[in-house]
Design an enzyme around this catalytic site. Structure first.
Site, short mmCIF file in Angstrom:
data_model
loop_
_atom_site.label_atom_id
_atom_site.label_comp_id
_atom_site.label_asym_id
_atom_site.label_seq_id
_atom_site.Cartn_x
_atom_site.Cartn_y
_atom_site.Cartn_z
N GLU A 284 0.62 -1.13 -0.03
CA GLU A 284 0.07 0.12 0.04
C GLU A 284 0.87 1.14 -0.03
OE1 GLU A 284 -4.01 -0.94 2.03
OE2 GLU A 284 -2.45 -1.73 3.32
N GLU B 295 -3.78 -9.44 3.78
CA GLU B 295 -4.31 -9.07 4.97
C GLU B 295 -5.30 -10.09 5.25
OE1 GLU B 295 -2.43 -5.04 3.99
OE2 GLU B 295 -3.32 -6.71 3.05
#
Length: 253
Positions: free
Chosen positions: A107, A127
Site C-alpha cells: 500500500e 491481510e
C-alpha cells in the site's frame, strides 16, 4: 540507529526504511519519522521529487504485527499508515521496490506515483490471511490501476503478484535487474527533477486528482466497513499466530 534514513541532493529526496531485521515492517516510530520526512520534503523548494525504498533487499513487509499485538498503531493522524498512505505528498514520489512489498508495504508502494521494481520483486495484499483487510488505500487504489478481476484476485486470495506481471498490467513503470531498483528510480527521478519544479508539482496534483487517488471521502467511506475488522478477535489471533509461527484459528468475530 534511526529506522528512516533521508537524503536530499540534486533535486531528489530518498527516504529509506531501515529495519532490515524486521523486513522493514512499519511500527509507530517508522510512521512518525516518515511523516516528518515528508513534511520536510514538501517544504524544501530545492527538492522536486522523492524516492521511497527499503534497506536490505526488501521494500516493506507491512505493519509490524508484533507491535500491533502490543497496541501500537503504525499510523499518523491525518497521514494514515506509514505517515503517507492516506495523504501522499503533493510532489511526485517513486517507490523503488526490491524483494517483497507486502500488505501495508504494498500500500505504501501504491501511494507512490511511480514504481520501479527489481524483476524478482513481489507485491501482495495478504491481510485476509491474517483476518485483516487492506485499509491503507490498497483496496481503493489497486482497481484503478489493474483490471477489476485481477485486482479482486489479489485482494481476495492474498496471494502475491510478481513484478513482471505487475509491469505487464501497468502497476510497475520500470523493471530492473535484482539490486538495481534504487538506481533505476534515481535515473527516473533525475529525468523528472530536470523539469520545472512548480510544473512538476502542479502536474502531479492534477493527474492524481483526475483519478481521485487522494479523495478523503473514499477513506471516510471505507472506515465504517473496515474499522470493525481491526478490533476483532480474529485480527489479534492472526497477529498472534504469525508471531508464534502457527496456523491461525479463525472464529469470525
Amino acid at each position: 540507529m534511526t529506522p528512516v534514513r533521508t537524503e536530499f541532493a540534486d533535486g531528489v529526496a530518498v527516504f529509506t526504511i531501515d529495519r532490515p531485521e524486521a523486513r522493514n515492517a512499519v511500527n509507530q516510530e517508522v510512521a512518525q519519522q516518515l511523516a516528518a520526512a515528508m513534511d520536510e520534503f514538501e517544504r524544501r523548494d530545492d527538492i522536486t521529487i522523492g524516492i521511497l525504498t527499503g534497506a536490505g533487499g526488501t521494500f516493506c513487509a507491512g505493519m509490524d504485527l508484533k507491535a500491533f499485538t502490543r497496541g501500537e498503531l503504525p499510523s499518523v493522524e491525518g497521514r494514515g499508515f506509514g505517515g503517507i498512505a492516506s495523504a501522499p505528498p503533493s510532489k511526485p514520489l517513486i517507490a523503488a521496490v526490491e524483494g517483497w512489498a507486502l500488505a501495508g508495504g504494498c500500500e505504501l508502494a501504491l501511494s507512490a506515483d511511480l514504481i520501479v521494481a527489481a524483476d524478482d520483486a513481489k507485491f501482495g495484499l495478504p491481510e485476509v490471511k491474517r483476518g485483516l483487510a487492506a485499509a491503507a488505500g490498497g483496496l481503493l487504489r489497486l482497481p484503478k490501476i489493474l483490471p477489476y478481476q485481477l485486482a479482486m484476485e489479489i485482494a481476495l486470495t492474498g496471494d502475491p503478484i510478481t513484478a513482471a506481471r505487475a509491469h505487464e498490467f501497468g502497476l510497475v513503470n520500470t523493471l530492473t535487474p535484482s539490486g538495481g531498483a534504487l538506481d533505476g528510480a534515481r535515473e527516473l527521478a533525475a529525468r523528472i527533477a530536470a523539469n520545472g519544479p512548480l510544473a512538476v508539482r502542479a502536474t502531479k496534483q492534477v493527474v492524481s486528482m483526475a483519478i481521485r487517488y487522494t479523495d478523503p471521502d473514499l477513506f471516510a467511506a471505507q472506515r465504517g466497513i473496515l474499522d470493525p475488522v481491526f478490533v476483532s478477535d480474529d485480527a489479534q489471533e492472526g497477529a498472534r499466530a504469525f508471531a508464534e509461527k502457527r496456523a491461525p484459528k479463525w472464529t469470525g468475530h
